[in-house]
Design a protein around this motif. Structure first.
Motif, PDB file in Angstrom:
ATOM      1  N   LEU A  67       0.796  -1.626  -0.341  1.00 25.77           N
ATOM      2  CA  LEU A  67      -0.224  -0.318  -0.331  1.00 25.77           C
ATOM      3  C   LEU A  67       0.665   1.474  -0.085  1.00 25.77           C
ATOM      4  O   LEU A  67       0.782   2.134  -0.683  1.00 25.77           O
ATOM      5  CB  LEU A  67      -0.528   0.014   1.520  1.00 25.77           C
ATOM      6  CG  LEU A  67      -2.107  -0.753   1.409  1.00 25.77           C
ATOM      7  CD1 LEU A  67      -2.505  -1.323   2.653  1.00 25.77           C
ATOM      8  CD2 LEU A  67      -2.968  -0.657  -0.230  1.00 25.77           C
ATOM      9  N   GLN A  68       1.673   1.144   0.836  1.00 25.37           N
ATOM     10  CA  GLN A  68       2.983   2.429   0.804  1.00 25.37           C
ATOM     11  C   GLN A  68       3.874   2.316  -0.150  1.00 25.37           C
ATOM     12  O   GLN A  68       3.753   3.544  -1.001  1.00 25.37           O
ATOM     13  CB  GLN A  68       3.700   2.188   2.292  1.00 25.37           C
ATOM     14  CG  GLN A  68       3.374   2.315   2.924  1.00 25.37           C
ATOM     15  CD  GLN A  68       4.715   1.802   4.347  1.00 25.37           C
ATOM     16  OE1 GLN A  68       4.845   0.757   4.257  1.00 25.37           O
ATOM     17  NE2 GLN A  68       4.259   2.944   5.535  1.00 25.37           N
ATOM     18  N   ASN A  69       4.181   1.579  -1.473  1.00 22.13           N
ATOM     19  CA  ASN A  69       4.519   2.205  -2.195  1.00 22.13           C
ATOM     20  C   ASN A  69       3.325   1.939  -3.857  1.00 22.13           C
ATOM     21  O   ASN A  69       4.083   3.532  -4.194  1.00 22.13           O
ATOM     22  CB  ASN A  69       5.218   0.196  -3.074  1.00 22.13           C
ATOM     23  CG  ASN A  69       6.009  -0.301  -1.959  1.00 22.13           C
ATOM     24  OD1 ASN A  69       7.590   0.525  -1.842  1.00 22.13           O
ATOM     25  ND2 ASN A  69       6.245  -1.709  -2.164  1.00 22.13           N
ATOM     26  N   VAL A  70       2.207   1.803  -3.305  1.00 23.59           N
ATOM     27  CA  VAL A  70       0.810   2.442  -4.440  1.00 23.59           C
ATOM     28  C   VAL A  70       1.256   3.853  -3.803  1.00 23.59           C
ATOM     29  O   VAL A  70       0.812   4.722  -4.964  1.00 23.59           O
ATOM     30  CB  VAL A  70      -0.457   1.572  -4.491  1.00 23.59           C
ATOM     31  CG1 VAL A  70      -0.832   1.970  -5.239  1.00 23.59           C
ATOM     32  CG2 VAL A  70      -0.080   0.191  -4.834  1.00 23.59           C
ATOM     33  N   GLY A  71       0.718   3.991  -2.620  1.00 23.66           N
ATOM     34  CA  GLY A  71       0.755   5.928  -1.742  1.00 23.66           C
ATOM     35  C   GLY A  71      -1.075   5.823  -1.527  1.00 23.66           C
ATOM     36  O   GLY A  71      -1.936   5.384  -2.693  1.00 23.66           O
ATOM     37  N   MET A  72      -1.704   6.293  -0.421  1.00 21.27           N
ATOM     38  CA  MET A  72      -2.270   6.225   0.319  1.00 21.27           C
ATOM     39  C   MET A  72      -2.825   8.029   0.036  1.00 21.27           C
ATOM     40  O   MET A  72      -4.106   7.093   0.070  1.00 21.27           O
ATOM     41  CB  MET A  72      -1.933   5.993   1.535  1.00 21.27           C
ATOM     42  CG  MET A  72      -1.776   4.174   2.166  1.00 21.27           C
ATOM     43  SD  MET A  72      -2.648   2.912   1.874  1.00 21.27           S
ATOM     44  CE  MET A  72      -4.816   3.346   2.604  1.00 21.27           C
ATOM     45  N   PRO A  73      -2.368   8.715  -0.277  1.00 22.52           N
ATOM     46  CA  PRO A  73      -3.086   9.162  -0.773  1.00 22.52           C
ATOM     47  C   PRO A  73      -3.513   9.022  -2.403  1.00 22.52           C
ATOM     48  O   PRO A  73      -4.672   9.697  -2.776  1.00 22.52           O
ATOM     49  CB  PRO A  73      -1.800  10.969  -0.650  1.00 22.52           C
ATOM     50  CG  PRO A  73      -1.251   9.942  -0.229  1.00 22.52           C
ATOM     51  CD  PRO A  73      -1.237   8.563  -0.069  1.00 22.52           C
ATOM     52  N   ARG A  74      -2.629   8.684  -3.540  1.00 23.40           N
ATOM     53  CA  ARG A  74      -3.384   8.135  -4.294  1.00 23.40           C
ATOM     54  C   ARG A  74      -4.291   7.014  -4.297  1.00 23.40           C
ATOM     55  O   ARG A  74      -5.646   7.457  -5.191  1.00 23.40           O
ATOM     56  CB  ARG A  74      -1.759   8.011  -5.587  1.00 23.40           C
ATOM     57  CG  ARG A  74      -1.300   8.754  -5.340  1.00 23.40           C
ATOM     58  CD  ARG A  74      -0.167   8.627  -6.514  1.00 23.40           C
ATOM     59  NE  ARG A  74      -0.837   8.840  -7.807  1.00 23.40           N
ATOM     60  CZ  ARG A  74      -0.256   7.606  -8.739  1.00 23.40           C
ATOM     61  NH1 ARG A  74       0.666   7.294  -8.745  1.00 23.40           N
ATOM     62  NH2 ARG A  74      -0.854   7.940 -10.094  1.00 23.40           N
ATOM     63  N   ILE A  75      -4.599   6.246  -3.387  1.00 23.90           N
ATOM     64  CA  ILE A  75      -5.235   5.182  -3.427  1.00 23.90           C
ATOM     65  C   ILE A  75      -6.910   5.989  -2.891  1.00 23.90           C
ATOM     66  O   ILE A  75      -8.169   6.147  -3.865  1.00 23.90           O
ATOM     67  CB  ILE A  75      -5.140   4.242  -2.378  1.00 23.90           C
ATOM     68  CG1 ILE A  75      -3.823   3.872  -2.831  1.00 23.90           C
ATOM     69  CG2 ILE A  75      -6.164   3.308  -1.813  1.00 23.90           C
ATOM     70  CD1 ILE A  75      -2.864   2.362  -1.923  1.00 23.90           C
TER      71      ILE A  75
END
Length: 432
Positions: A315-323
């Motif tokens: 999840l951190q690699n994807v980015g929580m703000p973008r999720i």
């Protein structure tokens, strides 16, 4: 000079399609159709990174933690504690403020029973501030999942405290004016969900916490529907406790966590007792380890914790703000399209609050189970029923609803397929 806040970029269609390759179950078919999985609010799917992490632990370092002196036990203990550190960093806590539980329900009950034990005189004089009795009040809300309601009902029954409930308005929003009245001098604990598992709305936690702080009440946050979908910082929110479940955030089942402020965990008496949480035991008494181990009796959920840490890193690699941005777009699209269908009532649709990618709705004259079955025949998985939130449904005048819930791997085409399926469902039953 002030700088305007920058809205994080959402996930592009190409990025979502690439992410979907990491989730093997999304490549399957159901009832002869490609799976459209829109039940992530109940249980999310797992990427290869999470599946591999749990398998790798089992095949290379499986051993009991905090017990053996051999090499394998040392390696298992190290990755177990690394997992605790990963989750702590993910929510803005310190490592020793994270207690492993089997799920969020157990985490809520841990707090409730610890307060019961303090009320029964356990924990010594340091625990005086945690003791409840007649005249004290516990405050929760009308939109809570049963897991953040029933434990407080039971705590009130055990201690003689009174349970107070913040009501909702007709659109499903918390009545903050009434909350200001209920969270008064007698309030000792306020338990509130961050995101409703039925409405998808993001509650104004900061305002609830401010009311609690004015009267010295503790705050427990149900973060089950926020930790997977939003950037979460328990320090910034200033809550005393927070609970979450691994299976809703790409992790395995059987693992959850309690965040607790260190100074509170240090004075809380334990809930479960037995091995691994003690320092000295005689036949008549025991001394307990400091937190978090004080609350982790027995053999722990080691491989699950390791897998949950892999989920956190994913999840951190994807980015929580973008999720969060991606889900906000899907949530708005859900509400707009569902609201345009004749005979569909989106629960809480008119309150104008920020939301995650989740919406529940009622179809006039058609039971939610029939809607869900019709969609399932087309390979579309949604949730039906009361979603463990009967008081909320009762307040909104329905017994059940159909829920569509999205995640980082959900495409707009999938949402449209489900909404088109709802329209076909209505047409089918009207013709029938």
């Amino acid at each position: 000079m002030t700088t305007a806040a920058v809205t994080p970029a959402s996930l592009s269609e190409a990025e979502i399609l690439r992410l979907r390759e990491d989730f093997p179950i999304l490549q399957t078919q159901v009832n002869g159709h490609p799976l459209v999985y829109l039940d992530s609010g109940a249980t999310s799917q797992r990427p290869f990174a999470v599946l591999d992490a749990e398998r790798d632990f089992a095949t290379t370092m499986n051993a009991a933690v905090h017990r053996g002196a051999h090499t394998l036990a040392g390696e298992a203990t190290e990755v177990f504690e690394d997992a605790r550190s990963a989750l702590a960093g993910f929510i803005g806590a310190d490592d020793d403020e994270i207690v492993w539980t089997s799920n969020a329900t157990e985490a809520v009950n841990l707090v409730a029973y610890s307060l019961s034990n303090a009320s029964a005189g356990r924990g010594g004089p340091e625990a005086d501030r945690l003791r409840l009795g007649p005249g004290d009040e516990i405050v929760t809300t009308e939109m809570e999942h049963h897991a953040n309601l029933i434990p407080w009902q039971e705590l009130a029954a055990r201690t003689g405290a009174t349970l107070r409930v913040i009501p909702l308005d007709d659109d499903g929003a918390l009545r903050l004016d009434v909350a200001a009245e209920l969270i008064g001098p007698r309030a000792r604990l306020v338990a509130v969900t961050h995101v409703s598992n039925v409405l998808g709305v993001i509650n104004p936690v900061e305002k609830i916490v401010a009311l609690a702080r004015e009267v010295g009440a503790l705050v427990l946050l149900d973060a089950c529907q926020s930790a997977p979908h939003l950037p979460l910082d328990v320090r910034a929110l200033d809550v005393d406790f927070a609970v979450l479940s691994g299976h809703k955030m790409l992790g395995p089942t059987g693992i959850g966590a309690l965040y607790g402020r260190r100074e509170l965990l240090e004075i809380m008496p334990p809930f479960l007792t037995g091995g691994s949480m003690i320092t000295t035991v005689t036949t008549t008494e025991a001394e307990y380890l400091p937190p978090p181990q004080r609350f982790e009796a027995g053999t722990q959920k080691v491989s699950q914790a390791v897998a949950l840490a892999a989920a956190v890193r994913y999840l951190q690699n994807v980015g929580m703000p973008r999720i969060a941005a991606h889900e906000a777009e899907l949530g708005a699209h859900l509400v707009d399209r569902l609201s345009a269908i004749d005979g569909v009532r989106v629960l809480g649709a008119g309150i104008g609050l920020p939301r995650v990618g989740l919406a529940s709705f009622d179809v006039t004259g058609i039971h939610s189970h029939d809607v869900g079955q019709f969609l399932d025949d087309a390979g579309i998985a949604v949730r039906v029923g009361h979603h463990c939130a009967q008081p909320l449904h009762r307040r909104l005048g329905v017994t059940a609803s159909t829920r569509i819930s999205t995640y980082l791997y959900t495409t707009r085409d999938e949402v449209d397929a489900a909404i088109d399926g709802v329209a076909r469902t209505i047409d089918f039953f009207r013709r029938a």
